[in-house]
Design a protein around this motif. Structure first.
Motif, short mmCIF file in Angstrom:
data_model
loop_
_atom_site.label_atom_id
_atom_site.label_comp_id
_atom_site.label_asym_id
_atom_site.label_seq_id
_atom_site.Cartn_x
_atom_site.Cartn_y
_atom_site.Cartn_z
N LEU A 2 1.13 -1.14 -0.41
CA LEU A 2 -0.09 0.03 0.05
C LEU A 2 0.76 1.23 0.14
N MET A 88 -2.61 -8.46 -7.54
CA MET A 88 -0.84 -8.71 -8.34
C MET A 88 -0.63 -8.80 -9.38
N MET B 1 1.71 -4.87 -6.46
CA MET B 1 1.86 -5.61 -7.69
C MET B 1 2.67 -6.04 -7.64
N LEU B 2 2.69 -6.94 -8.50
CA LEU B 2 3.33 -8.50 -8.51
C LEU B 2 4.73 -7.22 -9.46
N LYS B 4 7.91 -7.31 -11.99
CA LYS B 4 8.37 -8.70 -13.29
C LYS B 4 9.61 -9.46 -13.09
N LYS B 7 6.94 -12.35 -11.70
CA LYS B 7 7.17 -12.56 -12.56
C LYS B 7 7.16 -13.69 -12.80
N MET B 79 8.07 -15.12 -4.06
CA MET B 79 8.03 -13.86 -4.31
C MET B 79 8.04 -13.09 -2.76
N ILE B 86 4.91 -9.81 1.61
CA ILE B 86 3.55 -10.33 1.24
C ILE B 86 2.44 -9.33 1.57
N ALA B 87 2.59 -9.40 2.86
CA ALA B 87 1.85 -8.30 3.16
C ALA B 87 1.48 -6.72 2.56
N MET B 88 0.09 -6.02 3.01
CA MET B 88 0.25 -4.95 2.23
C MET B 88 0.98 -3.61 2.74
#
Lengths: 144, 144
Positions: A2, A88, B1-2, B4, B7, B79, B86-88
């Motif tokens: 965030l 995401m 957002m992940l 690139k 990904k 990730m 992971i948390a926002m």
DNA sequence: TACATAGTATACGGAAGTAGTAGAATTTAT
DNA sequence: ATAAATTCTACTACTTCCGTATACTATGTA
């Protein structure tokens, strides 16, 4: 993650929610109470106002107040205004969809499939939680 | 957002997972097949190798292969290596916890409370989904 | 009307993160 | 030896984030 913008936006809405029965609250007071840089908060409140969440009054005795019932302001709407997509990966976004350039076949992409699931789980919470809920949670947490 | 990076990391692991019974696969081949910039992929694979997910062999006939069972490589681990938390919000992170400077009382923060819930929902999916699962999903999706 | 208060609007700038590139070093099979 | 491949460090361009600056507009009150 965030952005601080979004976090500050939620904090401001929560404060304004607690202040709902009072006259409009000035930016400076919100900034002080929540320790948010004032000029940054100005921009954020403006965005929220333009999105219809806030009512503002200029001049002496002016300030901001909620333009909606705190029960009707959901985290998901705030986040979409200030941060954009919830998903995401862009290819799993409902409101900010964007194709992955390198993907050959989106329909059979297992990664997308998982992140659609993550999006749905996140969305469920964020679209069910309102400013009123956050205030209620805080009251509960205080009594623990 | 992940990012690139993440990904691409997942895509590479998926390709290597499908290739599990074959000899090591060269970076260039993975880059071509998945349309990932080669030099960027180099860095990513190196990170995954240093984290123990990949085995690498230098020289002629060298390349990369999985160092673990695809069933044992979970999205959450990838990730955390490539993107971090992971948390926002940092104050809701398990592995990358960081206090919010402006918060007065974390324990009674309703925002944190909601985002802990979001984190748990996300974590549940990401820590249950492995590279093998993604491959399986793709096979299922193809047959729809 | 003058003035202080308070929001509106736009532009700017530093810092950090993201995505990708370059090039040389190292290892290994043949 | 040589070619094929990974390893490693550094660098650059670009973008976004966070916050600041400045000028403008609207409103209430004396």
């Amino acid at each position: 993650m965030l952005s601080k913008k979004t976090k500050y936006a939620i904090k401001a809405l929560v404060v304004l929610g607690k202040n709902a029965d009072q006259p409009p609250m000035q930016i400076s007071r919100i900034a002080e109470e929540e320790r948010i840089p004032k000029k940054f908060l100005e921009q954020i409140l403006l965005d929220l106002r333009n999105a219809g969440f806030l009512y503002s009054k200029k001049g002496a005795g002016g300030g901001y107040s909620l333009n909606k019932d705190p029960k009707e302001i959901f985290l998901v709407s705030i986040m979409r205004i200030t941060d954009g997509p919830i998903a995401m990966v862009p290819c799993a976004s409902l409101n900010f969809y964007h194709k992955c350039e390198e993907c050959r076949q989106e329909t059979t992409c297992g990664i997308r499939d998982v992140f659609v699931e993550v999006r749905d789980a996140t969305l469920k919470i964020l679209s069910e939680t309102s400013i009123a809920d956050i205030i209620a949670r805080e009251n509960t947490l205080i009594n623990i």
